[in-house]
Write an enzyme that holds these catalytic residues in place. Structure first.
Site, PDB file in Angstrom:
ATOM      1  N   THR A   1       0.866  -1.131   0.108  1.00  0.00           N
ATOM      2  CA  THR A   1       0.061   0.150  -0.164  1.00  0.00           C
ATOM      3  C   THR A   1       0.914   1.124  -0.082  1.00  0.00           C
ATOM      4  OG1 THR A   1      -1.598  -1.341   1.026  1.00  0.00           O
ATOM      5  CG2 THR A   1      -1.719   0.937   1.530  1.00  0.00           C
TER       6      THR A   1
ATOM      7  N   ASN B   1      -3.877  -3.575  -2.752  1.00  0.00           N
ATOM      8  CA  ASN B   1      -3.711  -4.526  -1.957  1.00  0.00           C
ATOM      9  C   ASN B   1      -2.540  -5.097  -1.847  1.00  0.00           C
ATOM     10  OD1 ASN B   1      -4.530  -6.374   0.271  1.00  0.00           O
ATOM     11  ND2 ASN B   1      -5.695  -7.458  -0.946  1.00  0.00           N
TER      12      ASN B   1
ATOM     13  N   ASP C   1      -9.481  -8.924   0.997  1.00  0.00           N
ATOM     14  CA  ASP C   1      -9.496  -8.313   2.226  1.00  0.00           C
ATOM     15  C   ASP C   1     -11.031  -8.709   3.115  1.00  0.00           C
ATOM     16  OD1 ASP C   1      -7.066  -7.116   2.534  1.00  0.00           O
ATOM     17  OD2 ASP C   1      -7.594  -5.222   2.133  1.00  0.00           O
TER      18      ASP C   1
ATOM     19  N   SER D   1      -7.107  -2.365   6.711  1.00  0.00           N
ATOM     20  CA  SER D   1      -6.150  -2.078   8.046  1.00  0.00           C
ATOM     21  C   SER D   1      -5.729  -0.641   7.753  1.00  0.00           C
ATOM     22  CB  SER D   1      -4.863  -2.918   8.252  1.00  0.00           C
ATOM     23  OG  SER D   1      -5.743  -4.266   8.445  1.00  0.00           O
TER      24      SER D   1
ATOM     25  N   GLY E   1      -0.420  -3.831   5.241  1.00  0.00           N
ATOM     26  CA  GLY E   1      -1.242  -4.840   5.518  1.00  0.00           C
ATOM     27  C   GLY E   1      -1.761  -4.661   6.758  1.00  0.00           C
TER      28      GLY E   1
HETATM   29  N1  GLY Z   1      -5.362  -4.038   1.567  1.00  0.00           N
HETATM   30  C1  GLY Z   1      -4.832  -3.645   2.738  1.00  0.00           C
HETATM   31  C2  GLY Z   1      -5.849  -3.133   3.577  1.00  0.00           C
HETATM   32  O1  GLY Z   1      -6.646  -2.286   3.100  1.00  0.00           O
HETATM   33  O2  GLY Z   1      -5.667  -3.359   4.693  1.00  0.00           O
END
Ligand code: GLY
Length: 567
Positions: free
Chosen positions: A377, A397, A419, A449, A470
Protein backbone atom coordinates in the site's frame (compact mmCIF):
# COMPACT_ATOMS: atom_id res chain seq x y z
CA UNK A 1 21.89 -10.34 -10.35
CA UNK A 2 22.75 -6.67 -9.91
CA UNK A 3 19.33 -6.03 -8.36
CA UNK A 4 19.52 -9.06 -6.15
CA UNK A 5 22.81 -7.73 -4.77
CA UNK A 6 21.30 -4.29 -4.23
CA UNK A 7 18.30 -5.90 -2.53
CA UNK A 8 20.57 -7.85 -0.20
CA UNK A 9 22.61 -4.72 0.39
CA UNK A 10 19.49 -2.81 1.37
CA UNK A 11 18.65 -5.59 3.83
CA UNK A 12 22.15 -5.29 5.24
CA UNK A 13 21.75 -1.51 5.52
CA UNK A 14 18.57 -2.06 7.51
CA UNK A 15 20.40 -4.44 9.77
CA UNK A 16 23.14 -1.89 10.28
CA UNK A 17 20.97 1.13 10.86
CA UNK A 18 18.71 -0.75 13.23
CA UNK A 19 21.73 -1.39 15.39
CA UNK A 20 22.69 2.27 15.42
CA UNK A 21 21.35 4.52 18.11
CA UNK A 22 18.19 6.25 16.96
CA UNK A 23 19.90 9.63 17.26
CA UNK A 24 22.24 8.68 14.43
CA UNK A 25 19.56 7.94 11.83
CA UNK A 26 17.47 11.08 12.27
CA UNK A 27 17.95 13.86 9.77
CA UNK A 28 14.54 15.39 9.19
CA UNK A 29 14.08 17.91 6.40
CA UNK A 30 12.32 21.01 7.68
CA UNK A 31 10.15 23.35 5.58
CA UNK A 32 8.35 26.61 6.26
CA UNK A 33 5.60 26.89 3.65
CA UNK A 34 4.50 23.43 2.56
CA UNK A 35 5.60 19.82 2.84
CA UNK A 36 4.78 16.58 1.06
CA UNK A 37 6.13 13.15 1.98
CA UNK A 38 5.27 10.29 -0.38
CA UNK A 39 6.70 7.07 -1.81
CA UNK A 40 8.38 8.76 -4.81
CA UNK A 41 10.33 11.94 -5.41
CA UNK A 42 8.31 12.73 -8.55
CA UNK A 43 4.99 12.48 -6.71
CA UNK A 44 6.16 14.61 -3.76
CA UNK A 45 7.46 17.24 -6.20
CA UNK A 46 4.15 17.14 -8.13
CA UNK A 47 2.37 18.15 -4.92
CA UNK A 48 4.76 21.03 -4.29
CA UNK A 49 4.39 22.16 -7.93
CA UNK A 50 0.63 22.46 -7.42
CA UNK A 51 1.01 24.41 -4.16
CA UNK A 52 3.43 26.77 -5.90
CA UNK A 53 0.77 27.28 -8.58
CA UNK A 54 -1.56 28.56 -5.85
CA UNK A 55 -3.23 25.29 -4.84
CA UNK A 56 -3.90 24.18 -1.29
CA UNK A 57 -3.02 20.87 0.42
CA UNK A 58 -6.08 19.14 -1.02
CA UNK A 59 -5.24 20.20 -4.60
CA UNK A 60 -1.70 18.98 -3.94
CA UNK A 61 -2.89 15.66 -2.48
CA UNK A 62 -4.92 14.92 -5.61
CA UNK A 63 -1.86 15.74 -7.74
CA UNK A 64 0.33 13.45 -5.59
CA UNK A 65 -2.22 10.64 -5.78
CA UNK A 66 -2.39 10.67 -9.59
CA UNK A 67 1.40 11.06 -9.85
CA UNK A 68 1.84 7.97 -7.64
CA UNK A 69 -0.43 6.03 -10.02
CA UNK A 70 2.27 6.72 -12.66
CA UNK A 71 5.52 6.57 -10.67
CA UNK A 72 4.65 3.83 -8.17
CA UNK A 73 2.73 1.20 -10.17
CA UNK A 74 2.85 -1.41 -7.38
CA UNK A 75 0.51 0.60 -5.17
CA UNK A 76 -0.06 4.14 -6.51
CA UNK A 77 -3.15 3.17 -8.55
CA UNK A 78 -6.23 4.41 -10.25
CA UNK A 79 -7.52 0.81 -10.22
CA UNK A 80 -7.70 0.59 -6.42
CA UNK A 81 -8.96 2.65 -3.51
CA UNK A 82 -8.12 4.13 -0.14
CA UNK A 83 -8.96 6.54 2.65
CA UNK A 84 -8.27 10.21 3.18
CA UNK A 85 -8.28 12.25 6.38
CA UNK A 86 -8.55 15.98 5.72
CA UNK A 87 -8.18 18.75 8.29
CA UNK A 88 -8.93 22.13 6.82
CA UNK A 89 -7.31 25.30 8.10
CA UNK A 90 -10.43 26.13 10.14
CA UNK A 91 -9.93 22.94 12.18
CA UNK A 92 -12.76 20.96 10.58
CA UNK A 93 -11.90 17.27 10.06
CA UNK A 94 -13.48 15.08 7.34
CA UNK A 95 -12.76 11.52 6.34
CA UNK A 96 -13.38 10.20 2.83
CA UNK A 97 -13.82 6.49 2.11
CA UNK A 98 -12.95 5.62 -1.49
CA UNK A 99 -12.51 1.93 -0.72
CA UNK A 100 -13.37 -0.57 -3.47
CA UNK A 101 -16.74 -2.38 -3.40
CA UNK A 102 -17.65 -5.97 -4.22
CA UNK A 103 -19.22 -6.20 -7.70
CA UNK A 104 -22.99 -6.86 -7.87
CA UNK A 105 -22.33 -10.43 -9.07
CA UNK A 106 -20.11 -11.22 -6.04
CA UNK A 107 -21.38 -13.66 -3.41
CA UNK A 108 -20.22 -15.11 -0.09
CA UNK A 109 -18.82 -18.40 -1.37
CA UNK A 110 -17.33 -17.17 -4.64
CA UNK A 111 -13.78 -18.22 -3.67
CA UNK A 112 -14.72 -21.74 -2.46
CA UNK A 113 -14.81 -25.02 -4.39
CA UNK A 114 -17.72 -27.48 -4.24
CA UNK A 115 -16.29 -28.97 -1.04
CA UNK A 116 -16.30 -25.54 0.59
CA UNK A 117 -12.51 -25.22 0.50
CA UNK A 118 -10.77 -21.96 -0.45
CA UNK A 119 -9.48 -22.08 -4.04
CA UNK A 120 -5.81 -21.12 -4.05
CA UNK A 121 -5.02 -17.59 -5.38
CA UNK A 122 -8.56 -16.90 -6.67
CA UNK A 123 -9.03 -13.90 -4.37
CA UNK A 124 -5.48 -12.59 -4.83
CA UNK A 125 -4.41 -13.12 -8.44
CA UNK A 126 -6.26 -12.52 -11.68
CA UNK A 127 -9.51 -10.96 -12.81
CA UNK A 128 -11.84 -12.28 -10.10
CA UNK A 129 -9.72 -10.73 -7.33
CA UNK A 130 -10.73 -7.14 -8.09
CA UNK A 131 -13.24 -4.92 -6.39
CA UNK A 132 -14.80 -1.91 -8.13
CA UNK A 133 -12.12 0.84 -8.01
CA UNK A 134 -12.74 3.92 -5.89
CA UNK A 135 -9.66 6.09 -6.40
CA UNK A 136 -10.88 8.31 -9.24
CA UNK A 137 -14.24 9.06 -7.64
CA UNK A 138 -12.48 9.72 -4.33
CA UNK A 139 -10.03 12.23 -5.79
CA UNK A 140 -12.76 14.09 -7.68
CA UNK A 141 -15.07 14.12 -4.65
CA UNK A 142 -12.33 15.55 -2.39
CA UNK A 143 -11.30 18.13 -4.98
CA UNK A 144 -14.89 19.30 -5.52
CA UNK A 145 -15.39 19.86 -1.80
CA UNK A 146 -12.04 21.26 -0.67
CA UNK A 147 -9.90 22.02 -3.74
CA UNK A 148 -9.33 25.39 -5.36
CA UNK A 149 -7.87 24.37 -8.74
CA UNK A 150 -9.54 22.57 -11.68
CA UNK A 151 -9.05 18.82 -12.11
CA UNK A 152 -7.07 19.16 -15.34
CA UNK A 153 -4.58 21.47 -13.63
CA UNK A 154 -3.93 19.15 -10.67
CA UNK A 155 -3.65 16.15 -13.00
CA UNK A 156 -1.17 17.84 -15.30
CA UNK A 157 2.01 16.58 -13.54
CA UNK A 158 0.76 12.98 -13.59
CA UNK A 159 -0.18 13.12 -17.26
CA UNK A 160 3.23 14.63 -18.07
CA UNK A 161 5.04 11.90 -16.07
CA UNK A 162 3.08 9.19 -17.91
CA UNK A 163 3.38 10.70 -21.40
CA UNK A 164 6.99 11.93 -21.27
CA UNK A 165 8.14 9.22 -18.87
CA UNK A 166 10.08 9.27 -15.63
CA UNK A 167 13.46 7.80 -14.75
CA UNK A 168 13.27 4.45 -12.96
CA UNK A 169 14.99 4.29 -9.59
CA UNK A 170 17.18 1.23 -8.97
CA UNK A 171 14.48 -0.04 -6.68
CA UNK A 172 11.63 0.35 -9.20
CA UNK A 173 13.76 -1.17 -11.98
CA UNK A 174 14.49 -4.13 -9.71
CA UNK A 175 10.86 -4.58 -8.69
CA UNK A 176 9.68 -4.61 -12.30
CA UNK A 177 12.43 -7.01 -13.33
CA UNK A 178 11.83 -9.41 -10.46
CA UNK A 179 8.11 -9.65 -11.26
CA UNK A 180 8.60 -10.38 -14.98
CA UNK A 181 7.22 -13.93 -14.81
CA UNK A 182 4.09 -12.96 -12.95
CA UNK A 183 3.51 -9.94 -15.24
CA UNK A 184 3.77 -12.27 -18.22
CA UNK A 185 0.70 -14.24 -17.14
CA UNK A 186 -1.57 -11.41 -18.37
CA UNK A 187 -1.35 -9.94 -21.87
CA UNK A 188 -1.84 -6.29 -20.88
CA UNK A 189 0.50 -6.47 -17.91
CA UNK A 190 3.18 -8.15 -20.00
CA UNK A 191 2.86 -5.42 -22.64
CA UNK A 192 3.19 -2.54 -20.17
CA UNK A 193 5.52 -3.87 -17.48
CA UNK A 194 8.01 -6.12 -19.28
CA UNK A 195 10.40 -5.30 -22.08
CA UNK A 196 9.71 -6.80 -25.50
CA UNK A 197 13.36 -7.93 -25.78
CA UNK A 198 13.09 -9.74 -22.44
CA UNK A 199 15.86 -7.58 -20.96
CA UNK A 200 15.98 -6.27 -17.39
CA UNK A 201 14.86 -2.74 -16.59
CA UNK A 202 17.79 -0.61 -15.50
CA UNK A 203 18.22 2.32 -13.15
CA UNK A 204 17.82 5.65 -14.91
CA UNK A 205 15.81 4.20 -17.79
CA UNK A 206 12.95 6.38 -19.07
CA UNK A 207 9.62 4.62 -18.35
CA UNK A 208 6.84 5.89 -20.64
CA UNK A 209 3.15 4.88 -20.19
CA UNK A 210 1.20 6.25 -23.17
CA UNK A 211 -2.06 4.34 -22.63
CA UNK A 212 -2.07 5.38 -18.96
CA UNK A 213 -1.45 9.00 -20.04
CA UNK A 214 -4.48 8.76 -22.36
CA UNK A 215 -6.64 7.32 -19.55
CA UNK A 216 -5.56 10.12 -17.20
CA UNK A 217 -6.31 12.67 -19.93
CA UNK A 218 -9.84 11.27 -20.33
CA UNK A 219 -10.33 11.69 -16.56
CA UNK A 220 -8.92 15.24 -16.67
CA UNK A 221 -11.28 16.10 -19.55
CA UNK A 222 -14.45 14.33 -18.40
CA UNK A 223 -14.23 13.97 -14.62
CA UNK A 224 -15.63 10.73 -13.19
CA UNK A 225 -17.15 9.82 -16.58
CA UNK A 226 -13.59 9.67 -17.89
CA UNK A 227 -13.15 6.53 -15.81
CA UNK A 228 -16.55 5.10 -14.81
CA UNK A 229 -18.17 5.54 -18.28
CA UNK A 230 -17.12 5.83 -21.92
CA UNK A 231 -13.88 4.43 -23.32
CA UNK A 232 -12.12 3.67 -20.01
CA UNK A 233 -15.13 1.78 -18.65
CA UNK A 234 -15.44 -0.14 -21.94
CA UNK A 235 -11.77 -1.14 -21.76
CA UNK A 236 -12.05 -2.16 -18.10
CA UNK A 237 -15.18 -4.27 -18.62
CA UNK A 238 -13.67 -5.89 -21.76
CA UNK A 239 -10.56 -6.77 -19.71
CA UNK A 240 -12.74 -8.33 -17.01
CA UNK A 241 -14.76 -10.34 -19.53
CA UNK A 242 -11.59 -11.61 -21.22
CA UNK A 243 -10.38 -13.23 -17.97
CA UNK A 244 -13.49 -14.32 -16.07
CA UNK A 245 -13.84 -11.14 -13.98
CA UNK A 246 -17.26 -9.84 -12.93
CA UNK A 247 -17.01 -6.03 -12.78
CA UNK A 248 -19.75 -4.63 -15.05
CA UNK A 249 -20.64 -1.22 -16.51
CA UNK A 250 -23.37 -0.93 -13.84
CA UNK A 251 -20.86 -1.58 -11.06
CA UNK A 252 -18.69 1.25 -12.38
CA UNK A 253 -21.62 3.63 -12.89
CA UNK A 254 -22.88 2.93 -9.35
CA UNK A 255 -19.56 3.45 -7.51
CA UNK A 256 -19.57 6.36 -5.05
CA UNK A 257 -17.03 7.34 -2.40
CA UNK A 258 -18.52 8.16 1.02
CA UNK A 259 -17.82 10.90 3.60
CA UNK A 260 -17.69 9.05 6.93
CA UNK A 261 -17.82 10.26 10.51
CA UNK A 262 -14.17 10.62 11.68
CA UNK A 263 -13.02 8.60 14.70
CA UNK A 264 -11.64 10.90 17.38
CA UNK A 265 -9.50 9.50 20.18
CA UNK A 266 -7.87 11.41 23.00
CA UNK A 267 -4.57 10.31 24.51
CA UNK A 268 -3.05 12.61 27.14
CA UNK A 269 -2.73 16.06 25.41
CA UNK A 270 -3.26 14.61 21.94
CA UNK A 271 -6.35 14.01 19.82
CA UNK A 272 -6.02 11.55 16.95
CA UNK A 273 -8.38 12.00 13.99
CA UNK A 274 -8.77 8.69 12.24
CA UNK A 275 -10.72 6.76 9.62
CA UNK A 276 -13.73 4.78 10.78
CA UNK A 277 -15.01 1.51 9.26
CA UNK A 278 -14.60 0.02 6.70
CA UNK A 279 -11.10 0.86 7.89
CA UNK A 280 -10.33 -1.07 11.04
CA UNK A 281 -7.44 1.33 11.67
CA UNK A 282 -9.22 4.13 13.51
CA UNK A 283 -10.99 1.86 15.97
CA UNK A 284 -7.89 -0.30 16.45
CA UNK A 285 -5.59 2.66 17.19
CA UNK A 286 -8.26 4.09 19.50
CA UNK A 287 -8.53 0.81 21.37
CA UNK A 288 -4.76 0.52 21.66
CA UNK A 289 -4.32 4.05 23.00
CA UNK A 290 -7.21 3.62 25.45
CA UNK A 291 -5.60 0.45 26.77
CA UNK A 292 -2.11 2.02 26.98
CA UNK A 293 -3.10 5.35 28.55
CA UNK A 294 -3.16 4.10 32.18
CA UNK A 295 0.48 2.93 31.89
CA UNK A 296 3.58 5.10 32.20
CA UNK A 297 5.28 4.25 28.93
CA UNK A 298 8.09 6.74 29.51
CA UNK A 299 9.00 5.05 32.75
CA UNK A 300 8.75 1.59 31.18
CA UNK A 301 11.27 2.86 28.58
CA UNK A 302 11.68 2.83 24.81
CA UNK A 303 11.56 -0.73 23.39
CA UNK A 304 12.39 -2.37 26.71
CA UNK A 305 11.05 -5.94 27.07
CA UNK A 306 8.40 -4.58 29.48
CA UNK A 307 7.14 -2.02 26.93
CA UNK A 308 7.21 -4.50 24.04
CA UNK A 309 5.35 -7.06 26.15
CA UNK A 310 2.69 -4.50 27.11
CA UNK A 311 2.18 -3.26 23.53
CA UNK A 312 2.06 -6.85 22.22
CA UNK A 313 -0.59 -7.81 24.79
CA UNK A 314 -2.61 -4.71 23.92
CA UNK A 315 -2.38 -5.55 20.20
CA UNK A 316 -3.38 -9.17 20.82
CA UNK A 317 -6.64 -8.07 22.41
CA UNK A 318 -7.37 -5.41 19.79
CA UNK A 319 -6.85 -7.73 16.81
CA UNK A 320 -9.14 -10.33 18.44
CA UNK A 321 -11.91 -7.70 18.51
CA UNK A 322 -11.11 -6.69 14.92
CA UNK A 323 -11.73 -10.24 13.64
CA UNK A 324 -15.14 -10.39 15.31
CA UNK A 325 -16.68 -6.94 15.10
CA UNK A 326 -15.33 -4.98 12.15
CA UNK A 327 -16.72 -4.76 8.64
CA UNK A 328 -18.50 -2.35 6.29
CA UNK A 329 -20.83 -0.23 8.51
CA UNK A 330 -23.36 -0.02 5.64
CA UNK A 331 -23.86 -3.80 5.93
CA UNK A 332 -23.04 -4.64 9.53
CA UNK A 333 -23.65 -2.87 12.84
CA UNK A 334 -20.12 -2.16 13.99
CA UNK A 335 -20.23 -1.43 17.75
CA UNK A 336 -17.77 1.45 17.39
CA UNK A 337 -18.84 3.29 20.55
CA UNK A 338 -18.55 0.16 22.68
CA UNK A 339 -15.19 -0.81 21.21
CA UNK A 340 -13.76 2.66 21.88
CA UNK A 341 -15.17 3.02 25.38
CA UNK A 342 -12.30 3.68 27.81
CA UNK A 343 -13.90 1.49 30.51
CA UNK A 344 -14.32 -1.41 28.09
CA UNK A 345 -10.67 -1.15 27.11
CA UNK A 346 -9.50 -1.02 30.73
CA UNK A 347 -11.60 -4.14 31.44
CA UNK A 348 -10.01 -5.95 28.51
CA UNK A 349 -6.61 -5.44 30.18
CA UNK A 350 -7.70 -7.11 33.45
CA UNK A 351 -6.20 -10.37 32.13
CA UNK A 352 -2.88 -8.67 31.34
CA UNK A 353 -0.03 -10.18 33.35
CA UNK A 354 3.18 -8.08 33.34
CA UNK A 355 5.17 -11.27 34.00
CA UNK A 356 3.57 -13.65 31.53
CA UNK A 357 2.41 -13.56 27.88
CA UNK A 358 -1.23 -14.52 27.34
CA UNK A 359 -2.11 -17.26 24.89
CA UNK A 360 -4.19 -16.20 21.90
CA UNK A 361 -6.12 -19.45 22.23
CA UNK A 362 -7.42 -18.08 25.53
CA UNK A 363 -7.83 -14.42 24.52
CA UNK A 364 -10.98 -14.10 22.46
CA UNK A 365 -12.87 -10.97 21.50
CA UNK A 366 -14.51 -8.94 24.27
CA UNK A 367 -18.13 -8.03 24.74
CA UNK A 368 -18.45 -4.33 23.96
CA UNK A 369 -21.75 -2.50 24.39
CA UNK A 370 -23.66 -3.03 21.15
CA UNK A 371 -24.20 0.65 20.28
CA UNK A 372 -25.63 1.41 16.82
CA UNK A 373 -23.77 3.74 15.04
CA UNK A 374 -11.16 -1.03 8.45
CA UNK A 375 1.69 -5.58 1.87
CA UNK A 376 1.79 -3.11 -0.53
CA UNK A 377 0.00 0.00 0.00
CA UNK A 378 1.28 3.55 0.08
CA UNK A 379 0.79 6.50 2.37
CA UNK A 380 1.45 10.19 1.91
CA UNK A 381 1.00 13.37 3.89
CA UNK A 382 0.60 16.96 2.68
CA UNK A 383 0.43 20.21 4.62
CA UNK A 384 0.29 23.81 3.47
CA UNK A 385 1.13 27.11 5.14
CA UNK A 386 -2.51 27.93 5.90
CA UNK A 387 -2.77 24.74 7.94
CA UNK A 388 -4.75 22.54 5.52
CA UNK A 389 -3.62 18.95 5.92
CA UNK A 390 -4.22 15.66 4.11
CA UNK A 391 -3.22 12.21 5.30
CA UNK A 392 -3.98 9.61 2.61
CA UNK A 393 -3.39 5.86 2.37
CA UNK A 394 -4.16 4.04 -0.86
CA UNK A 395 -3.65 0.59 -2.29
CA UNK A 396 -4.14 -2.12 -4.88
CA UNK A 397 -3.86 -4.47 -1.84
CA UNK A 398 -0.73 -6.53 -2.49
CA UNK A 399 2.04 -5.22 -4.74
CA UNK A 400 0.68 -4.80 -8.31
CA UNK A 401 -2.76 -5.91 -7.04
CA UNK A 402 -4.33 -8.67 -9.11
CA UNK A 403 -1.46 -8.35 -11.66
CA UNK A 404 -4.14 -7.68 -14.28
CA UNK A 405 -3.60 -4.48 -16.27
CA UNK A 406 -6.51 -3.10 -18.30
CA UNK A 407 -5.37 -3.60 -21.89
CA UNK A 408 -5.60 -0.27 -23.71
CA UNK A 409 -6.10 1.58 -20.42
CA UNK A 410 -2.61 0.98 -19.04
CA UNK A 411 -3.60 0.72 -15.35
CA UNK A 412 -3.37 -2.17 -12.90
CA UNK A 413 -6.41 -3.57 -11.09
CA UNK A 414 -6.61 -4.27 -7.36
CA UNK A 415 -6.90 -7.67 -5.63
CA UNK A 416 -8.86 -6.16 -2.78
CA UNK A 417 -11.49 -8.94 -2.65
CA UNK A 418 -8.96 -10.88 -0.53
CA UNK A 419 -9.53 -8.36 2.27
CA UNK A 420 -12.97 -9.90 2.74
CA UNK A 421 -13.13 -12.96 4.92
CA UNK A 422 -13.47 -15.44 2.03
CA UNK A 423 -14.26 -18.22 4.53
CA UNK A 424 -14.93 -17.74 8.21
CA UNK A 425 -11.80 -18.37 10.26
CA UNK A 426 -9.51 -18.91 7.23
CA UNK A 427 -6.63 -16.36 7.18
CA UNK A 428 -6.17 -14.00 4.25
CA UNK A 429 -2.74 -13.15 2.78
CA UNK A 430 -1.92 -11.06 5.87
CA UNK A 431 -2.87 -13.90 8.22
CA UNK A 432 -5.98 -11.97 9.31
CA UNK A 433 -9.15 -13.86 9.98
CA UNK A 434 -12.74 -12.68 10.11
CA UNK A 435 -16.31 -13.80 10.16
CA UNK A 436 -19.81 -12.62 9.33
CA UNK A 437 -19.02 -8.91 9.73
CA UNK A 438 -16.61 -9.08 6.82
CA UNK A 439 -18.02 -11.75 4.50
CA UNK A 440 -18.48 -11.01 0.79
CA UNK A 441 -21.75 -9.33 -0.21
CA UNK A 442 -22.57 -7.43 -3.41
CA UNK A 443 -21.80 -3.72 -3.11
CA UNK A 444 -20.06 -4.16 0.26
CA UNK A 445 -16.65 -2.68 1.14
CA UNK A 446 -14.00 -5.11 2.37
CA UNK A 447 -12.45 -4.42 5.78
CA UNK A 448 -9.16 -2.55 5.64
CA UNK A 449 -6.23 -1.88 7.95
CA UNK A 450 -5.27 1.41 6.29
CA UNK A 451 -4.88 4.10 8.94
CA UNK A 452 -4.22 7.61 7.64
CA UNK A 453 -4.02 9.80 10.74
CA UNK A 454 -3.95 13.45 11.74
CA UNK A 455 -3.05 14.40 15.31
CA UNK A 456 -3.83 17.67 17.02
CA UNK A 457 -2.33 18.85 20.30
CA UNK A 458 -4.14 21.46 22.37
CA UNK A 459 -6.36 22.05 19.34
CA UNK A 460 -3.45 22.78 16.97
CA UNK A 461 -2.40 20.68 13.99
CA UNK A 462 0.54 18.58 15.20
CA UNK A 463 1.23 15.38 13.22
CA UNK A 464 0.27 13.63 9.99
CA UNK A 465 1.16 9.96 9.82
CA UNK A 466 0.50 6.67 8.10
CA UNK A 467 2.11 3.67 6.44
CA UNK A 468 1.51 0.69 4.15
CA UNK A 469 1.96 -2.82 5.55
CA UNK A 470 -1.33 -4.77 5.52
CA UNK A 471 -2.10 -6.08 8.98
CA UNK A 472 0.99 -4.33 10.44
CA UNK A 473 -0.31 -0.86 9.56
CA UNK A 474 -1.99 -0.23 12.91
CA UNK A 475 0.94 -1.35 15.07
CA UNK A 476 3.33 0.71 12.92
CA UNK A 477 1.19 3.87 13.15
CA UNK A 478 0.92 3.32 16.90
CA UNK A 479 4.70 2.97 17.31
CA UNK A 480 5.49 6.03 15.15
CA UNK A 481 3.02 8.06 17.23
CA UNK A 482 4.46 6.80 20.53
CA UNK A 483 8.02 7.40 19.31
CA UNK A 484 7.15 11.10 19.01
CA UNK A 485 4.58 11.56 21.78
CA UNK A 486 6.22 9.45 24.48
CA UNK A 487 9.88 9.12 23.52
CA UNK A 488 10.61 12.57 22.09
CA UNK A 489 11.96 11.44 18.72
CA UNK A 490 11.96 13.78 15.74
CA UNK A 491 9.87 12.86 12.68
CA UNK A 492 12.74 11.13 10.87
CA UNK A 493 13.84 9.11 13.89
CA UNK A 494 10.23 8.11 14.53
CA UNK A 495 9.73 6.54 11.10
CA UNK A 496 13.23 5.03 10.95
CA UNK A 497 13.11 3.33 14.36
CA UNK A 498 12.80 -0.50 14.30
CA UNK A 499 9.33 -2.01 14.72
CA UNK A 500 7.55 -5.05 16.12
CA UNK A 501 4.04 -6.46 15.65
CA UNK A 502 1.48 -8.78 17.26
CA UNK A 503 -1.91 -9.50 15.65
CA UNK A 504 -3.50 -12.09 17.98
CA UNK A 505 -3.37 -14.87 15.38
CA UNK A 506 -0.94 -16.32 14.56
CA UNK A 507 0.20 -16.10 18.18
CA UNK A 508 3.66 -14.70 17.42
CA UNK A 509 5.58 -11.54 18.22
CA UNK A 510 7.07 -10.37 14.91
CA UNK A 511 10.06 -8.06 14.72
CA UNK A 512 12.30 -6.63 12.05
CA UNK A 513 15.77 -8.13 11.58
CA UNK A 514 17.97 -7.48 14.60
CA UNK A 515 15.41 -5.18 16.22
CA UNK A 516 15.95 -6.69 19.65
CA UNK A 517 19.28 -7.48 21.20
CA UNK A 518 19.95 -10.87 22.72
CA UNK A 519 18.96 -9.86 26.25
CA UNK A 520 15.64 -8.41 25.05
CA UNK A 521 14.90 -11.53 23.03
CA UNK A 522 15.67 -13.79 25.96
CA UNK A 523 13.52 -11.74 28.30
CA UNK A 524 10.58 -11.74 25.85
CA UNK A 525 10.90 -15.49 25.38
CA UNK A 526 11.04 -15.93 29.14
CA UNK A 527 7.79 -13.94 29.35
CA UNK A 528 6.27 -16.54 27.02
CA UNK A 529 6.35 -14.82 23.62
CA UNK A 530 7.00 -16.80 20.47
CA UNK A 531 9.40 -14.48 18.60
CA UNK A 532 9.39 -14.42 14.82
CA UNK A 533 12.12 -12.37 13.14
CA UNK A 534 10.81 -11.15 9.77
CA UNK A 535 13.19 -11.42 6.83
CA UNK A 536 12.52 -7.86 5.75
CA UNK A 537 11.25 -4.57 7.07
CA UNK A 538 7.73 -3.59 8.15
CA UNK A 539 5.88 -0.82 6.30
CA UNK A 540 7.15 2.49 4.96
CA UNK A 541 5.87 5.15 7.32
CA UNK A 542 5.62 8.82 6.40
CA UNK A 543 5.20 11.59 8.87
CA UNK A 544 5.08 15.38 9.20
CA UNK A 545 5.29 17.12 12.58
CA UNK A 546 4.19 20.75 12.79
CA UNK A 547 6.40 22.44 15.38
CA UNK A 548 5.35 25.22 17.73
CA UNK A 549 7.00 27.82 15.47
CA UNK A 550 4.92 26.56 12.52
CA UNK A 551 7.79 24.81 10.72
CA UNK A 552 7.12 21.40 9.20
CA UNK A 553 9.50 18.60 10.21
CA UNK A 554 9.32 15.61 7.86
CA UNK A 555 10.02 11.93 8.27
CA UNK A 556 10.51 9.79 5.13
CA UNK A 557 10.99 6.12 5.93
CA UNK A 558 14.41 4.85 4.79
CA UNK A 559 12.78 1.46 4.13
CA UNK A 560 11.79 2.63 0.60
CA UNK A 561 12.35 5.49 -1.84
CA UNK A 562 10.19 7.82 0.27
CA UNK A 563 10.90 11.47 -0.31
CA UNK A 564 10.10 14.68 1.50
CA UNK A 565 9.65 17.76 -0.70
CA UNK A 566 8.79 21.27 0.37
CA UNK A 567 9.86 24.87 0.49
N1 GLY B 1 -5.35 -4.00 1.45
C1 GLY B 1 -4.79 -3.76 2.71
C2 GLY B 1 -5.73 -3.05 3.61
O1 GLY B 1 -6.59 -2.34 3.13
O2 GLY B 1 -5.65 -3.22 4.79
Amino acid sequence: MKYMLRFLASGLMLVLFSQLSIAQVGFPKIFENAAVVSATQEASEAGIEIIQKGGNAIDAAVAVKFALAVTFPAAGNIGGGGFMVIRSADGNVSTLDFRETAPAAAHRDMYLDEDGEVIDRLSTFGHLASGVPGTVDGMITALEKYGTLPLDVVMEPAIRLARDGFRLSWREAGTLTRNRNRFSEFEGTKMYFTKSDGEDFVEGELFIQTDLANTLQRIADNGRDGFYAGETADLLVAEMESGGGIISHEDLANYRSVWREPIEVTYRDYTMHLMGPPSSGGIAIGQMLNKLEPYNLKRLGYNTPETIHLVAEVSRRVYADRAEFLGDPDFYDVPAGGLLDKGYNRDRMRTFNPSRASSSAEVSHGEPRMVKESDNTTHFSVVDKAGNAVSLTTTLNSGFGSFVTVTGGGFLMNNEMDDFSVKSGVPNQFGLIGGEANEVEPGKRMLSSMTPSIVTKDGQLHMLLGTPGGSTIMTTVLQVFLNIAEYGMNAQQAVAAPRFHHQWLPDQLYHEPFTFNRATQERLEWLGHDLNQRRFYTGQANCIVIKEDGTMETGADPRGMNYAAGF
